[in-house]
Every structure is written in structure tokens, then in C-alpha cells.
Design a protein around this motif. Structure first.
Motif, PDB file in Angstrom:
ATOM      1  N   HIS A   1      15.050  12.436  -8.597  1.00 29.06           N
ATOM      2  CA  HIS A   1      14.472  11.578  -7.565  1.00 29.06           C
ATOM      3  C   HIS A   1      13.331  12.314  -6.845  1.00 29.06           C
ATOM      4  CE1 HIS A   1      15.121   9.285  -3.550  1.00 29.06           C
ATOM      5  NE2 HIS A   1      14.280   8.619  -4.314  1.00 29.06           N
ATOM      6  N   GLY A   2      13.608  13.497  -6.353  1.00 29.90           N
ATOM      7  CA  GLY A   2      12.584  14.289  -5.670  1.00 29.90           C
ATOM      8  C   GLY A   2      11.481  14.730  -6.610  1.00 29.90           C
ATOM      9  N   LEU A   3      11.850  15.078  -7.843  1.00 28.86           N
ATOM     10  CA  LEU A   3      10.870  15.531  -8.826  1.00 28.86           C
ATOM     11  C   LEU A   3       9.840  14.449  -9.116  1.00 28.86           C
ATOM     12  CD1 LEU A   3       9.896  17.457 -11.194  1.00 28.86           C
ATOM     13  CD2 LEU A   3      11.400  16.078 -12.619  1.00 28.86           C
ATOM     14  N   TYR A   4      10.286  13.245  -9.444  1.00 29.90           N
ATOM     15  CA  TYR A   4       9.354  12.185  -9.810  1.00 29.90           C
ATOM     16  C   TYR A   4       8.519  11.723  -8.626  1.00 29.90           C
ATOM     17  CZ  TYR A   4      11.236  12.052 -14.474  1.00 29.90           C
ATOM     18  OH  TYR A   4      11.596  12.399 -15.756  1.00 29.90           O
ATOM     19  N   ARG A   5       9.083  11.753  -7.430  1.00 33.21           N
ATOM     20  CA  ARG A   5       8.291  11.415  -6.241  1.00 33.21           C
ATOM     21  C   ARG A   5       7.176  12.449  -6.077  1.00 33.21           C
ATOM     22  NH1 ARG A   5       5.799  13.171  -1.685  1.00 33.21           N
ATOM     23  NH2 ARG A   5       5.640  11.540  -0.151  1.00 33.21           N
ATOM     24  N   ALA A   6       7.469  13.726  -6.251  1.00 28.03           N
ATOM     25  CA  ALA A   6       6.459  14.779  -6.121  1.00 28.03           C
ATOM     26  C   ALA A   6       5.400  14.664  -7.213  1.00 28.03           C
ATOM     27  CB  ALA A   6       7.120  16.155  -6.163  1.00 28.03           C
ATOM     28  N   LEU A   7       5.810  14.353  -8.437  1.00 25.23           N
ATOM     29  CA  LEU A   7       4.847  14.191  -9.528  1.00 25.23           C
ATOM     30  C   LEU A   7       3.903  13.020  -9.280  1.00 25.23           C
ATOM     31  CD1 LEU A   7       7.098  14.851 -12.661  1.00 25.23           C
ATOM     32  CD2 LEU A   7       5.349  16.346 -11.706  1.00 25.23           C
ATOM     33  N   ILE A   8       4.442  11.897  -8.791  1.00 29.28           N
ATOM     34  CA  ILE A   8       3.603  10.732  -8.504  1.00 29.28           C
ATOM     35  C   ILE A   8       2.652  11.044  -7.345  1.00 29.28           C
ATOM     36  CG2 ILE A   8       3.628   8.323  -7.727  1.00 29.28           C
ATOM     37  CD1 ILE A   8       6.337   8.074  -9.252  1.00 29.28           C
ATOM     38  N   HIS A   9       3.136  11.741  -6.331  1.00 21.99           N
ATOM     39  CA  HIS A   9       2.272  12.123  -5.208  1.00 21.99           C
ATOM     40  C   HIS A   9       1.129  13.021  -5.685  1.00 21.99           C
ATOM     41  CE1 HIS A   9       1.066  14.601  -1.712  1.00 21.99           C
ATOM     42  NE2 HIS A   9       1.076  13.416  -1.122  1.00 21.99           N
ATOM     43  N   ASN A  10       1.428  13.974  -6.564  1.00 21.89           N
ATOM     44  CA  ASN A  10       0.385  14.846  -7.116  1.00 21.89           C
ATOM     45  C   ASN A  10      -0.637  14.050  -7.915  1.00 21.89           C
ATOM     46  OD1 ASN A  10       1.572  17.089  -5.983  1.00 21.89           O
ATOM     47  ND2 ASN A  10       2.602  17.723  -7.867  1.00 21.89           N
TER      48      ASN A  10
ATOM     49  N   GLY B   1       0.796  -1.227   0.000  1.00 25.53           N
ATOM     50  CA  GLY B   1       0.000   0.000   0.000  1.00 25.53           C
ATOM     51  C   GLY B   1       0.825   1.271   0.000  1.00 25.53           C
ATOM     52  N   GLU B   2       2.088   1.177  -0.403  1.00 26.91           N
ATOM     53  CA  GLU B   2       2.966   2.340  -0.463  1.00 26.91           C
ATOM     54  C   GLU B   2       3.754   2.320  -1.765  1.00 26.91           C
ATOM     55  OE1 GLU B   2       5.487   2.270   2.980  1.00 26.91           O
ATOM     56  OE2 GLU B   2       4.043   3.402   4.174  1.00 26.91           O
ATOM     57  N   VAL B   3       4.100   3.521  -2.222  1.00 29.21           N
ATOM     58  CA  VAL B   3       4.937   3.667  -3.411  1.00 29.21           C
ATOM     59  C   VAL B   3       6.279   4.233  -2.954  1.00 29.21           C
ATOM     60  CG1 VAL B   3       5.170   4.803  -5.641  1.00 29.21           C
ATOM     61  CG2 VAL B   3       2.914   4.099  -4.851  1.00 29.21           C
ATOM     62  N   HIS B   4       7.356   3.585  -3.380  1.00 30.93           N
ATOM     63  CA  HIS B   4       8.708   4.054  -3.067  1.00 30.93           C
ATOM     64  C   HIS B   4       9.421   4.385  -4.368  1.00 30.93           C
ATOM     65  CE1 HIS B   4       8.540   2.881   1.176  1.00 30.93           C
ATOM     66  NE2 HIS B   4       7.837   1.827   0.751  1.00 30.93           N
ATOM     67  N   VAL B   5      10.015   5.564  -4.422  1.00 29.54           N
ATOM     68  CA  VAL B   5      10.793   5.974  -5.583  1.00 29.54           C
ATOM     69  C   VAL B   5      12.263   5.791  -5.220  1.00 29.54           C
ATOM     70  CG1 VAL B   5      11.298   7.857  -7.179  1.00 29.54           C
ATOM     71  CG2 VAL B   5       9.007   7.620  -6.225  1.00 29.54           C
ATOM     72  N   LYS B   6      12.995   5.024  -6.022  1.00 32.96           N
ATOM     73  CA  LYS B   6      14.399   4.696  -5.746  1.00 32.96           C
ATOM     74  C   LYS B   6      15.298   5.301  -6.817  1.00 32.96           C
ATOM     75  CE  LYS B   6      13.262   1.559  -2.571  1.00 32.96           C
ATOM     76  NZ  LYS B   6      13.605   1.618  -1.190  1.00 32.96           N
ATOM     77  N   ARG B   7      16.557   5.555  -6.446  1.00 31.28           N
ATOM     78  CA  ARG B   7      17.536   6.032  -7.418  1.00 31.28           C
ATOM     79  C   ARG B   7      18.772   5.127  -7.370  1.00 31.28           C
ATOM     80  NH1 ARG B   7      18.609  11.183  -3.936  1.00 31.28           N
ATOM     81  NH2 ARG B   7      20.436  10.560  -2.768  1.00 31.28           N
ATOM     82  N   ALA B   8      19.431   5.029  -8.534  1.00 34.52           N
ATOM     83  CA  ALA B   8      20.573   4.118  -8.651  1.00 34.52           C
ATOM     84  C   ALA B   8      21.904   4.840  -8.651  1.00 34.52           C
ATOM     85  CB  ALA B   8      20.438   3.304  -9.936  1.00 34.52           C
ATOM     86  N   SER B   9      21.896   6.154  -8.512  1.00 36.07           N
ATOM     87  CA  SER B   9      23.137   6.917  -8.585  1.00 36.07           C
ATOM     88  C   SER B   9      23.058   8.098  -7.627  1.00 36.07           C
ATOM     89  CB  SER B   9      23.345   7.415 -10.020  1.00 36.07           C
ATOM     90  OG  SER B   9      24.399   8.332 -10.084  1.00 36.07           O
ATOM     91  N   GLU B  10      24.213   8.622  -7.267  1.00 40.03           N
ATOM     92  CA  GLU B  10      24.280   9.796  -6.393  1.00 40.03           C
ATOM     93  C   GLU B  10      24.648  11.058  -7.161  1.00 40.03           C
ATOM     94  OE1 GLU B  10      23.428   9.931  -3.089  1.00 40.03           O
ATOM     95  OE2 GLU B  10      22.756   7.880  -3.407  1.00 40.03           O
ATOM     96  N   ALA B  11      24.541  11.013  -8.464  1.00 44.45           N
ATOM     97  CA  ALA B  11      24.835  12.197  -9.284  1.00 44.45           C
ATOM     98  C   ALA B  11      23.805  13.284  -8.994  1.00 44.45           C
ATOM     99  CB  ALA B  11      24.813  11.831 -10.767  1.00 44.45           C
ATOM    100  N   LYS B  12      24.220  14.531  -9.173  1.00 49.68           N
ATOM    101  CA  LYS B  12      23.369  15.670  -8.819  1.00 49.68           C
ATOM    102  C   LYS B  12      22.059  15.679  -9.606  1.00 49.68           C
ATOM    103  CE  LYS B  12      23.646  20.608  -8.017  1.00 49.68           C
ATOM    104  NZ  LYS B  12      24.444  21.807  -8.102  1.00 49.68           N
ATOM    105  N   ASN B  13      22.130  15.409 -10.904  1.00 48.45           N
ATOM    106  CA  ASN B  13      20.899  15.434 -11.704  1.00 48.45           C
ATOM    107  C   ASN B  13      19.973  14.274 -11.353  1.00 48.45           C
ATOM    108  OD1 ASN B  13      22.525  13.476 -12.876  1.00 48.45           O
ATOM    109  ND2 ASN B  13      21.910  13.974 -14.962  1.00 48.45           N
TER     110      ASN B  13
END
Length: 180
Positions: free
Chosen positions: A66-75, A49-61
Motif C-alpha cells: 500500500h505504502g510502496l505503490y502510493r510512493a511510486l505513483i507520487h514519484n 484532482g486527487e489520487v487515493h490508493v486503497k487496500r482490501a486487506s490488513e495483511a502485512k505484505n
């Protein structure tokens, strides 16, 4: 990790999220929305019952995405569950709005009326002759269409005439003072 990106998105009853081939699809009682994830280093997992957005790299972009797509999915989740709305107020002598089907006719001080047609998926209501409500499930479309209506006659700073958001305050300028 990103503070926004690492927060899980809780799914209420009646909302489903699917992730396949880089496309997130959110279904709910009000409709269906899709979002393509353009960054291949971002993945979406749906479990318990939860959605988790994961990233595979620590690059700045990648961190930014990561934050952008989590916010878009939440919206999207909020949109298909509750929907979004923006209210606009029309100020001015003789300024008014009239609804005609999916079209709103604005009289806002020009020598002609301005016709505004609601895009697909949005509902435009004229609550009163001086108040317009834009409703829909896509936050981006609702906000953009409300901004397009506001741009027809932006509020001027001396009298406040024009179209403004209901919760917006217009900074007023002082008029001319007497000459002598």
C-alpha cells in the motif's frame, strides 16, 4: 492504515492519472510514465484532482505494498511535472568528463577512457569538466544511472579522488604518521 499509503496525491493542472487493468498511467507536460500494480488487493481511485490508493486487506505484505505503490505513483506525478536530477562531482588530478552527443567520456585515472552512454529517456549534461548532471522524469532510472556512473570510480577515503554525488560528504581517513 499506512501513514504513507493513506495520504492523497494532489494533481496539479496539466497532469492526468488513469488506472485500468492493474496499470497506472501518469501523463504530464514532461512525458508519460506507467507502473503495473502487481498486488490485486491494491486499487487506485482518481477523483476531484486527487489520487487515493486503497487496500482490501490488513495483511502485512498488503500494508507494505500500500505504502510502496502510493510512493511510486507520487514519484511518477512529480517526475512528469518537474523531473528529477542528480549531480555528480569528479575529484582528482587530471580527472575530467567530456560530452559527445548522448555519450560522456570519463578520464578518471585508468589507462583508458570510460565511455558512458545515456539510456533512453535520460539526459546527461557535462556542466563543467568536473561536474555531471543526470536528468529525467523517472526517479528510479535517474538514480540508478547516477549510481552506475559513480561506480566507475568510487571516492577513496585518503584523498577523496573519484566520482561522488554533489551533496555527499566523504569520510576521510588519516594517513600514515611519521615512523619516528
Amino acid at each position: 492504515m499506512s501513514r504513507i499509503g493513506r495520504a492523497p496525491i494532489k494533481l496539479n493542472q496539466g497532469i492526468s492519472v488513469d488506472y485500468a487493468a492493474g496499470v497506472v498511467t501518469v501523463k504530464g507536460p514532461l512525458g508519460t510514465l506507467t507502473q503495473k500494480i502487481e498486488n490485486d488487493k491494491i486499487s487506485v481511485e482518481v477523483a476531484n484532482g486527487e489520487v487515493h490508493v486503497k487496500r482490501a486487506s490488513e495483511a502485512k505484505n498488503v500494508k507494505a505494498a500500500h505504502g510502496l505503490y502510493r510512493a511510486l505513483i507520487h514519484n511518477m506525478v512529480v517526475g512528469v511535472e518537474k523531473g528529477y536530477s542528480k549531480n555528480l562531482i569528479i575529484n582528482g588530478v587530471g580527472y575530467k568528463a567530456v560530452a559527445q552527443g548522448n555519450k560522456v567520456v570519463l578520464s578518471v585515472g585508468y589507462s583508458h577512457t570510460v565511455d558512458v552512454i545515456a539510456p533512453e529517456g535520460l539526459k546527461v549534461e557535462v556542466v563543467s569538466p568536473t561536474e555531471i548532471s543526470v536528468k529525467g522524469i523517472d526517479k528510479e532510472k535517474v538514480g540508478q544511472f547516477a549510481a552506475d556512473i559513480k561506480a566507475i570510480r568510487k571516492p577513496e577515503p585518503y584523498h577523496g579522488y573519484g566520482i561522488q554525488y554533489k551533496d555527499e560528504t566523504i569520510l576521510r581517513k588519516e594517513g600514515k604518521t611519521a615512523g619516528k
